[in-house]
Design a protein around this motif. Structure first.
Motif, mmCIF file in Angstrom:
data_model
loop_
_atom_site.group_PDB
_atom_site.id
_atom_site.type_symbol
_atom_site.label_atom_id
_atom_site.label_comp_id
_atom_site.label_asym_id
_atom_site.label_seq_id
_atom_site.Cartn_x
_atom_site.Cartn_y
_atom_site.Cartn_z
ATOM 1 N N UNK A 1 83.890 20.585 -16.396
ATOM 2 C CA UNK A 1 85.027 20.213 -17.242
ATOM 3 C C UNK A 1 84.823 20.700 -18.672
ATOM 4 N N UNK A 2 83.597 20.614 -19.163
ATOM 5 C CA UNK A 2 83.303 21.081 -20.514
ATOM 6 C C UNK A 2 83.561 22.579 -20.634
ATOM 7 N N UNK A 3 83.179 23.333 -19.623
ATOM 8 C CA UNK A 3 83.381 24.780 -19.634
ATOM 9 C C UNK A 3 84.861 25.130 -19.561
ATOM 10 N N UNK A 4 85.601 24.413 -18.711
ATOM 11 C CA UNK A 4 87.047 24.645 -18.627
ATOM 12 C C UNK A 4 87.707 24.358 -19.975
ATOM 13 N N UNK A 5 87.320 23.249 -20.597
ATOM 14 C CA UNK A 5 87.880 22.917 -21.900
ATOM 15 C C UNK A 5 87.543 23.965 -22.941
ATOM 16 N N UNK A 6 86.313 24.451 -22.903
ATOM 17 C CA UNK A 6 85.868 25.485 -23.833
ATOM 18 C C UNK A 6 86.741 26.727 -23.724
ATOM 19 N N UNK A 7 86.985 27.170 -22.490
ATOM 20 C CA UNK A 7 87.771 28.373 -22.262
ATOM 21 C C UNK A 7 89.239 28.172 -22.646
ATOM 22 N N UNK A 8 89.793 27.042 -22.250
ATOM 23 C CA UNK A 8 91.211 26.787 -22.523
ATOM 24 C C UNK A 8 91.485 26.648 -24.014
ATOM 25 N N UNK A 9 90.622 25.938 -24.737
ATOM 26 C CA UNK A 9 90.831 25.760 -26.159
ATOM 27 C C UNK A 9 90.587 27.052 -26.937
#
Length: 204
Positions: free
Chosen positions: A96-104
């Motif tokens: 989830x942290x990685x997905x958030x990193x990429x999306x933001x």
């Protein structure tokens, strides 16, 4: 076809949800209560974007609509309801942290460009937006910020931003540009952690 504003809103909402879950999961590991988990989730979800918007001279995105705070509440409910299932997943918080990193990172690049900033500034804004939330989270939880550890973190944002720039320059469709930038950021982060890839350490 969705216009740029719609795509940006969707990306920011998904990024908020993903980062909020990451923050709440970290808070759960520290045995915070529900309110503490919510505060940590909000800090992660809006921290980087707030810094970005202040630097761009605009109203922070979460102040324009309550949906982002409600999104964090949904993330808290998700973690509470499905905690035992999430716990069964290996390194769910990391995903989830990685997905958030990429999306933001993508959302920040798009917003910076819409404000007329050059691409190099947009990529820096992407790094700030993607990484600052994690720094705030780690400070709140009294952990060493992940951006300062040996893991590749901010550099994944840079790689995702450069891929966005490359595809935008050759006139690729917006949807393809977003998807490729997202995948590049995530894959680099996943591979770096899996194979213990890191930047050289400073010597005393």
């Amino acid at each position: 076809m969705m216009n740029l504003d719609s795509i940006q809103q969707v990306i920011e909402f998904l990024g908020t949800f993903a980062f909020a879950i990451s923050g709440i999961r970290h808070a759960a590991a520290k045995h915070f209560d529900w309110f503490g988990g919510y505060v940590c989730g909000v800090a992660v979800a809006i921290g980087g974007g707030t810094i970005r918007d202040v630097m761009l001279g605009t109203t922070p995105f979460w102040m324009t609509s309550p949906s982002y705070l409600l999104c964090t509440a949904l993330a808290l409910a998700f973690v509470i309801c499905f905690a035992k299932y999430i716990e069964c997943l290996q390194n769910a918080w990391f995903v989830f942290d990685t997905f958030g990193l990429a999306l933001f990172t993508i959302a920040a690049i798009q917003k910076s460009l819409s404000f007329g900033q050059p691409f190099w500034v947009a990529i820096i804004m992407g790094c700030i937006t993607g990484a600052a939330g994690g720094v705030i989270r780690d400070v709140l939880l009294n952990n060493e910020p992940v951006i300062f550890r040996k893991e590749i973190y901010a550099m994944a944002c840079v790689a995702g931003g450069l891929s966005y720039w490359l595809l935008a320059n050759i006139g690729a469709p917006m949807e393809l540009t977003v998807i490729v930038s997202f995948l590049v950021t995530c894959i680099i982060r996943f591979l770096a952690v899996k194979y213990h890839i890191s930047l050289p350490k400073l010597k005393e």
